[in-house]
Write an enzyme that holds these catalytic residues in place. Structure first.
Site, PDB file in Angstrom:
ATOM      1  N   GLY A 176      59.275  81.564  68.817  1.00  0.00           N
ATOM      2  CA  GLY A 176      58.506  82.795  68.803  1.00  0.00           C
ATOM      3  C   GLY A 176      57.673  83.045  69.904  1.00  0.00           C
ATOM      4  CB  THR A 189      65.376  76.081  66.975  1.00  0.00           C
ATOM      5  OG1 THR A 189      64.557  75.465  65.745  1.00  0.00           O
ATOM      6  CG2 THR A 189      66.553  76.432  66.261  1.00  0.00           C
ATOM      7  CD  GLU A 195      57.044  74.654  61.613  1.00  0.00           C
ATOM      8  OE1 GLU A 195      56.572  75.596  62.462  1.00  0.00           O
ATOM      9  OE2 GLU A 195      57.524  73.582  62.226  1.00  0.00           O
TER      10      GLU A 195
END
Ligand SMILES: CCCCCCCC(=O)SCCNC(=O)CCNC(=O)[C@H](O)C(C)(C)COP(=O)(O)OP(=O)(O)OC[C@H]1O[C@@H](n2cnc3c(N)ncnc32)[C@H](O)[C@@H]1OP(=O)(O)O
Ligand SMILES: Cc1cc2nc3c(=O)[nH]c(=O)nc-3n(C[C@H](O)[C@H](O)[C@H](O)COP(=O)(O)OP(=O)(O)OC[C@H]3O[C@@H](n4cnc5c(N)ncnc54)[C@H](O)[C@@H]3O)c2cc1C
Length: 649
Positions: free
Chosen positions: A177, A138, A416
């Protein structure tokens, strides 16, 4: 043990242990899960309940301490990151730890998309935690539209290197993350350029920080993106690459080659890691909703409030409205449990086909997993909030345990694959199968038979206790939506609109169609799963009531669809509603025992409302005393208060 819960448990009509083993798969599975949990929960690092009284930095630091303890445990017990045991530990921590992306996406991407040689080089480093990676796809400007990602990986033939670059601010990687402060590597999704031509998204292994002092490497600008709704333990980060050079061997090339470019058989194979997480999220939805239901049901059995009959203050669980809120949440949690089992079975089957080189089933897997990920996360997010609200004021306290589930789980509607986008992707596959019914997979086999206008032969409340008639109702509802939407699409293109514009114009109807399809699939899979399971008749009676509640509640919730389909009439909807009330009454006696069967450890729930012993009020008071404001009788800020009190208006 609080007397009301004791009484509730004594009244149960089935054996709780039998349902615990059924939901875990077997008695051995239950034993193993509890053994793993004991290792975790006996460690004080995992028992902190001052979670909401410390700063974001301390929360992140705790996350790393937990990571250290979890890793040491795995090393001591020889638990591999790709094992079922690790997955169980992952669920039991219920904290998104800073290194989770390393385990759930960085390693699987290398395993799924690396050549044998690349796997031999990188997997031992990653599995031994010599390197810590994340999945950096992303960007600031794009998360959904992967073909629109701007990060470039340009092949330099002369040096046999890739130059990885973030050409614009919107191309900065944003959200991954563990990217901000934890990871020193990443798999980077970038547009591959070679000999002046762009070949689309491929995956590249890029080192971000020194393995000596963890400092960012030259050309790497990296950091934490700041506070979010949840995921406070995770340093979701940003990353800007300024023409960073990596060796040719760092492009994952199981399915494609860079030099003299050889494309993958199916370019979407590069999306495989996302599919695996979407599959996991279906079962996670069940766990989150089961935990929230456990808290709300136990609390509702202990909480006495107002009167049904003068002079008697009943547990709020005796109010039919409270049952109407909560029992469908229990039913949904169990329905999603079986849907999660189904998803894992399908996923494992397709993975073995992929490893044998057959990629044809990845479209079907994507179509099913994208739809169920969206449906189960949307529904469970709403369900957790219904459980929280059903606990009144104390449901609003952090002592309830809801926020811990809710704040992280809210993200599942987005990460997701943003849910609307996932629904539309699943719908793309659904309508393709509708147009070519012979190619429809088993989950869409009902598309093979033209919709024959059926009448629902339901005459009494008892008739809505039949799995087959209920499955048919959901099938007809879905078919009615799908066929009317397909007609709309045909008309739009018939009158000159191109397929893409027509798809967008009809996208609200398309959304309703795919949701109806997912709902049908969940009901059918739930009932078929129960039919295949061995269980005692007392337990079957309870499980049947809960499954019937799930289906009848779904009809009531979407009554308009069932009426519009012409398959049901108003009278039959009223029979469904009568059935729901009958089922609420039947389930009431077992409500506490059913959530006991979810078998959550108190140290997992961390809830003053949902603890097994039901000792709510003492736990609430003990928790409140932890508040930092209570360290002194008069708070140091009294000096301001004194001025306010003394000031003249
Ligand atoms: C516990 C969790 C902790 C949190 C971790 C969070 C981690 C993350 O969020 S990682 C980032 C997640 N990001 C995403 O999910 C991005 C979502 N976007 C996408 O997947 C893509 O952009 C997508 C699918 C919407 C569109 O892809 P795009 O390349 O434009 O394809 P498109 O042109 O729409 O064509 C779709 C075709 O690709 C196929 N396809 C798309 N995705 C997949 C897939 N994953 N597998 C197989 N086939 C696929 C479709 O079936 C369709 O096939 P067909 O042409 O035969 O109909
Ligand atoms: C907690 C969390 C953790 C994350 N971790 C990671 C990670 O580890 N690695 C990583 O790479 N990413 C990660 N992400 C990013 C996440 O994957 C993206 O946010 C997600 O894919 C959605 O993309 P977006 O943010 O660009 O939303 P957008 O796509 O911009 O969505 C905005 C709105 O546009 C709508 N929309 C977009 N496209 C369409 C369409 N085609 N049709 C109809 N409507 C459309 C959406 O429905 C939505 O309402 C994480 C995100 C969160 C919240």
């Amino acid at each position: 043990m609080d007397a009301p819960l004791l009484k509730e448990r004594e009244r149960a009509t089935f054996n709780v242990t039998e349902l615990i083993h059924l939901l875990n798969g077997s008695e051995e599975e239950t034993k193993r899960r509890k053994e793993l949990e004991s290792w975790l929960y006996n460690n004080p690092v995992f028992r902190q309940d001052d979670r909401y009284q410390i700063s974001r930095e301390e929360v992140y630091e705790r996350g790393l301490q937990k990571t250290r303890e979890l890793v040491n445990l795995c090393r001591r017990k020889n638990i591999k990151f790709d094992s079922l045991d690790f997955a169980r530990l992952n669920i039991s921590t219920l904290e998104e730890l800073p290194f989770f992306l390393h385990v759930i996406m960085f390693i699987p991407t290398i395993r799924g998309q690396g050549t044998e040689e690349q796997k031999r080089k990188w997997l031992p480093l990653a599995e031994d935690l010599k390197i810590l990676g994340t999945y950096a796809q992303t960007e600031l400007g794009h998360g959904t539209f992967l073909r629109g990602l701007e990060t470039k990986a340009t092949y330099d033939v002369s040096s046999r290197e890739f130059i990885v670059n973030s050409p614009t601010i919107t191309s900065m990687k944003w959200w991954p993350g563990g990217l901000g402060k934890t990871c020193n590597y990443a798999v980077i999704a970038a547009q591959l350029y070679t000999k002046g031509k762009c070949y689309g998204i491929h995956m590249f292994i890029v080192q971000l920080r020194s393995l000596e002092d963890h400092k960012p490497l030259p050309g790497v600008t990296i950091g934490d993106i700041g506070n979010k709704y949840g995921f406070h333990t995770v340093d979701n980060g940003f990353l800007r690459l300024d023409n960073v050079r990596i060796p040719y061997e760092n492009m994952l090339m199981r399915y494609a080659k860079a030099c003299d470019y050889i494309p993958p058989v199916n370019p979407k194979i590069n999306y495989g890691t996302m599919t695996s997480i979407r599959v996991d999220l279906v079962k996670d939805a069940s766990v989150i909703l089961a935990a929230a239901s456990t808290i709300a049901i136990r609390y509702s059995a202990v909480r006495h409030q107002t009167e049904i009959r003068p002079g008697e203050e009943p547990p709020v669980l005796d109010y039919i409205t409270q049952q109407f809120k909560l029992f469908p949440q229990i039913a949904t949690a169990i329905a999603f449990h079986f849907a999660g089992d189904y998803m894992h079975r399908i996923y494992d089957k397709v993975q073995s086909e992929i490893f044998d080189g057959h990629l044809s089933a990845i479209t079907e897997l994507h179509g099913i997993s994208a739809g169920l990920k969206a449906f189960t996360t949307d529904t469970s997010i709403a369900g957790v909030e219904i459980c929280r609200r059903a606990c009144g004021g104390h449901g609003y306290s952090n002592a309830s345990g809801f926020q811990r589930f809710y704040e992280n789980w809210l993200g599942s509607a987005t990460y997701e694959g943003e849910n609307t986008v996932m629904y539309l992707q699943a719908a793309r596959y659904l309508f393709k199968c509708y147009d070519n019914p012979k190619e429809a997979p088993e989950t869409m086999s009902y598309l093979r038979y033209p919709q024959n206008k059926m009448e629902w032969n339901v005459k009494s409340a008892d008739d809505v206790s039949n799995y087959a008639t209920l499955i048919t109702a959901f099938e007809q509802r879905a078919l009615s939506k799908i066929s009317s939407t397909a007609k709309k699409l045909k008309n739009l293109t018939h009158y000159g609109m191109n397929r893409n514009d027509a798809w967008n114009a009809a996208s609200v109807d398309i959304l309703h169609s795919i949701k109806a399809h997912c709902h049908y699939f969940i009901v059918k899979n739930y009932m078929q799963s129960l039919n295949h399971l061995k269980m005692s008749s007392p337990l079957r009676q309870v499980m049947t009531a809960v499954a019937l509640l799930y289906a009848n509640y779904g009809i009531d919730e979407h009554a308009g669809d069932f009426l519009e389909s012409g398959f049901m009439n108003g009278k039959q909807i009223n029979l469904v509603r009568a059935k729901i009330l009958q089922l609420l009454k039947e389930i009431r006696v077992n409500a506490v025992a059913i959530v006991d069967s979810f078998d959550f450890d108190d140290r997992f729930l961390r809830s003053a409302l949902g603890a097994y012993d039901g000792n709510v009020y003492n736990r609430l008071f003990k928790w409140a005393k932890l508040s930092p404001l209570n360290k002194t009788e008069v708070h140091s800020s009294y000096k301001y208060l004194r001025r306010i009190l003394q000031s003249k208006l």
